[in-house]
Design a protein around this motif. Structure first.
Motif, PDB file in Angstrom:
ATOM      1  N   LEU A  48       0.853  -1.190   0.000  1.00 60.47           N
ATOM      2  CA  LEU A  48       0.000   0.000   0.000  1.00 60.47           C
ATOM      3  C   LEU A  48       0.887   1.238   0.000  1.00 60.47           C
ATOM      4  O   LEU A  48       1.921   1.267   0.679  1.00 60.47           O
ATOM      5  N   LYS A  49       0.481   2.265  -0.768  1.00 62.41           N
ATOM      6  CA  LYS A  49       1.203   3.531  -0.790  1.00 62.41           C
ATOM      7  C   LYS A  49       0.191   4.664  -0.741  1.00 62.41           C
ATOM      8  O   LYS A  49      -0.874   4.578  -1.343  1.00 62.41           O
ATOM      9  N   LYS A  64       7.220  14.135  -4.842  1.00 64.77           N
ATOM     10  CA  LYS A  64       6.227  13.466  -3.996  1.00 64.77           C
ATOM     11  C   LYS A  64       6.888  12.883  -2.768  1.00 64.77           C
ATOM     12  O   LYS A  64       8.072  12.555  -2.759  1.00 64.77           O
ATOM     13  N   VAL A  65       6.082  12.788  -1.727  1.00 65.65           N
ATOM     14  CA  VAL A  65       6.464  12.090  -0.510  1.00 65.65           C
ATOM     15  C   VAL A  65       5.302  11.157  -0.190  1.00 65.65           C
ATOM     16  O   VAL A  65       4.145  11.523  -0.351  1.00 65.65           O
ATOM     17  N   GLU A  66       5.628   9.934   0.205  1.00 61.06           N
ATOM     18  CA  GLU A  66       4.564   8.970   0.479  1.00 61.06           C
ATOM     19  C   GLU A  66       4.978   7.999   1.569  1.00 61.06           C
ATOM     20  O   GLU A  66       6.162   7.748   1.775  1.00 61.06           O
ATOM     21  N   GLY A  67       3.979   7.482   2.245  1.00 59.45           N
ATOM     22  CA  GLY A  67       4.178   6.413   3.198  1.00 59.45           C
ATOM     23  C   GLY A  67       3.825   5.101   2.511  1.00 59.45           C
ATOM     24  O   GLY A  67       3.006   5.079   1.590  1.00 59.45           O
ATOM     25  N   PHE A  68       4.456   4.012   2.946  1.00 60.18           N
ATOM     26  CA  PHE A  68       4.168   2.722   2.324  1.00 60.18           C
ATOM     27  C   PHE A  68       4.181   1.596   3.348  1.00 60.18           C
ATOM     28  O   PHE A  68       4.741   1.733   4.436  1.00 60.18           O
ATOM     29  N   TYR A  69       3.550   0.502   2.977  1.00 58.11           N
ATOM     30  CA  TYR A  69       3.546  -0.718   3.775  1.00 58.11           C
ATOM     31  C   TYR A  69       3.666  -1.904   2.823  1.00 58.11           C
ATOM     32  O   TYR A  69       2.901  -2.009   1.866  1.00 58.11           O
ATOM     33  N   TYR A  87       7.556  -0.988   6.535  1.00 53.49           N
ATOM     34  CA  TYR A  87       6.816   0.255   6.365  1.00 53.49           C
ATOM     35  C   TYR A  87       7.787   1.411   6.483  1.00 53.49           C
ATOM     36  O   TYR A  87       8.836   1.295   7.122  1.00 53.49           O
ATOM     37  N   GLY A  88       7.453   2.506   5.810  1.00 53.28           N
ATOM     38  CA  GLY A  88       8.355   3.634   5.841  1.00 53.28           C
ATOM     39  C   GLY A  88       7.888   4.788   4.986  1.00 53.28           C
ATOM     40  O   GLY A  88       6.714   4.877   4.621  1.00 53.28           O
ATOM     41  N   PHE A  89       8.849   5.678   4.658  1.00 58.36           N
ATOM     42  CA  PHE A  89       8.588   6.871   3.868  1.00 58.36           C
ATOM     43  C   PHE A  89       9.467   6.878   2.630  1.00 58.36           C
ATOM     44  O   PHE A  89      10.627   6.488   2.676  1.00 58.36           O
ATOM     45  N   ASN A  90       8.893   7.360   1.548  1.00 61.58           N
ATOM     46  CA  ASN A  90       9.540   7.390   0.252  1.00 61.58           C
ATOM     47  C   ASN A  90       9.496   8.834  -0.254  1.00 61.58           C
ATOM     48  O   ASN A  90       8.447   9.465  -0.213  1.00 61.58           O
ATOM     49  N   GLY A 107       7.758   9.700 -14.627  1.00 60.20           N
ATOM     50  CA  GLY A 107       8.892   8.908 -14.147  1.00 60.20           C
ATOM     51  C   GLY A 107       9.358   9.467 -12.817  1.00 60.20           C
ATOM     52  O   GLY A 107       9.424  10.689 -12.637  1.00 60.20           O
ATOM     53  N   TRP A 108       9.666   8.580 -11.870  1.00 59.48           N
ATOM     54  CA  TRP A 108      10.050   8.988 -10.517  1.00 59.48           C
ATOM     55  C   TRP A 108      11.346   8.303 -10.120  1.00 59.48           C
ATOM     56  O   TRP A 108      11.570   7.142 -10.448  1.00 59.48           O
ATOM     57  N   LEU A 109      12.188   8.995  -9.351  1.00 61.32           N
ATOM     58  CA  LEU A 109      13.415   8.416  -8.809  1.00 61.32           C
ATOM     59  C   LEU A 109      13.697   9.080  -7.468  1.00 61.32           C
ATOM     60  O   LEU A 109      13.550  10.298  -7.330  1.00 61.32           O
ATOM     61  N   GLY A 110      14.085   8.284  -6.473  1.00 62.63           N
ATOM     62  CA  GLY A 110      14.360   8.844  -5.151  1.00 62.63           C
ATOM     63  C   GLY A 110      14.864   7.798  -4.184  1.00 62.63           C
ATOM     64  O   GLY A 110      15.466   6.803  -4.571  1.00 62.63           O
ATOM     65  N   GLY A 111      14.574   8.008  -2.924  1.00 62.00           N
ATOM     66  CA  GLY A 111      15.033   7.096  -1.889  1.00 62.00           C
ATOM     67  C   GLY A 111      13.983   6.924  -0.811  1.00 62.00           C
ATOM     68  O   GLY A 111      12.994   7.647  -0.764  1.00 62.00           O
ATOM     69  N   TYR A 112      14.225   5.943   0.037  1.00 64.09           N
ATOM     70  CA  TYR A 112      13.274   5.672   1.117  1.00 64.09           C
ATOM     71  C   TYR A 112      14.017   5.244   2.369  1.00 64.09           C
ATOM     72  O   TYR A 112      15.176   4.808   2.324  1.00 64.09           O
ATOM     73  N   VAL A 113      13.333   5.375   3.492  1.00 62.74           N
ATOM     74  CA  VAL A 113      13.772   4.821   4.768  1.00 62.74           C
ATOM     75  C   VAL A 113      12.574   4.051   5.314  1.00 62.74           C
ATOM     76  O   VAL A 113      11.428   4.410   5.075  1.00 62.74           O
ATOM     77  N   GLY A 114      12.868   2.978   6.001  1.00 62.69           N
ATOM     78  CA  GLY A 114      11.781   2.160   6.529  1.00 62.69           C
ATOM     79  C   GLY A 114      12.220   1.318   7.696  1.00 62.69           C
ATOM     80  O   GLY A 114      13.386   1.341   8.116  1.00 62.69           O
ATOM     81  N   TYR A 115      11.285   0.568   8.210  1.00 62.31           N
ATOM     82  CA  TYR A 115      11.525  -0.341   9.319  1.00 62.31           C
ATOM     83  C   TYR A 115      11.018  -1.712   8.897  1.00 62.31           C
ATOM     84  O   TYR A 115       9.864  -1.854   8.500  1.00 62.31           O
ATOM     85  N   GLU A 116      11.895  -2.724   8.948  1.00 60.14           N
ATOM     86  CA  GLU A 116      11.503  -4.070   8.533  1.00 60.14           C
ATOM     87  C   GLU A 116      11.372  -5.001   9.738  1.00 60.14           C
ATOM     88  O   GLU A 116      12.067  -4.833  10.731  1.00 60.14           O
ATOM     89  N   THR A 117      10.463  -5.951   9.596  1.00 64.75           N
ATOM     90  CA  THR A 117      10.282  -7.000  10.592  1.00 64.75           C
ATOM     91  C   THR A 117      10.228  -8.331   9.843  1.00 64.75           C
ATOM     92  O   THR A 117       9.395  -8.508   8.971  1.00 64.75           O
ATOM     93  N   VAL A 118      11.124  -9.236  10.196  1.00 64.41           N
ATOM     94  CA  VAL A 118      11.182 -10.553   9.570  1.00 64.41           C
ATOM     95  C   VAL A 118      10.775 -11.589  10.610  1.00 64.41           C
ATOM     96  O   VAL A 118      11.105 -11.468  11.794  1.00 64.41           O
TER      97      VAL A 118
END
Length: 189
Positions: A48-49, A64-69, A87-90, A107-118
């Protein structure tokens, strides 16, 4: 039958006549749902974004800035399948080709930070109950990009279809994911 086709055509024309080109400093919010494809050690899942985007000037530049899961599964030692969530921000910069209006190619290009759980945060694997040698929870970051088709079918609403790619630079479990998305964008002003 001809009358119904003519009425349908006129209704579609009236809706498209209200569609507009982008304007300088126009802002929008969007929401998308996607399917993360199966690839190598990754099993298919969903993502989801949702976020905010803005037009910069009149030359087709976007931001753009977006949250994702993300929710899918990853392979581990001896064919074990572990649940994976991130989940994180892009944040992306983009460019739009507007020559086909009301259809835009973005066309979009950028970076993200997030938190992962395995493995639901459990540090022991489910098959052998052995300790997983790398952290199963933590912050990750990476590069993201997407190719998007936007169809402005009403004055303030667009339909989105895109292909998005995420390259994880820190994760030990998920190095690269990609997905197909569909959603809507609503222009605020």
């Amino acid at each position: 039958m001809k009358k119904n086709v003519l009425i349908l055509f006129l209704a579609c024309f009236c809706i498209l006549a209200q569609a507009q080109g982008r304007r300088k400093n126009q802002s929008a919010v969007h929401a998308e749902y996607g399917y993360v494809m199966e690839k190598g050690d990754l099993s298919a899942g969903y993502m989801l974004k949702g976020g905010y985007s803005k037009v910069f000037g009149e030359k087709g530049f976007l931001g753009k800035v977006e949250g994702f899961y993300q929710n899918y599964e990853v392979s581990y030692l001896d064919n074990q399948i572990l649940p994976y969530q991130k989940y994180g921000f892009n944040v992306n910069a983009g460019y739009s080709y507007e020559g086909l209006a009301p259809i835009y190619l973005n066309g979009w290009l950028g970076g993200y930070v997030g938190y992962e759980t395995v493995n639901d945060g459990n540090s022991k694997d489910p098959k052998y109950n052995a300790e997983i040698p790398v952290p199963v929870k933590g912050f990750v970051y990476g590069i993201s990009g997407s190719a998007e088709i936007e169809f402005a079918f009403a004055r303030k609403i667009s339909f989105l279809a895109n292909y998005s790619q995420f390259y994880d630079l820190k994760s030990e479990f998920s190095k690269s994911t990609y997905g197909l998305f569909g959603g809507f964008r609503y222009y605020i002003n």
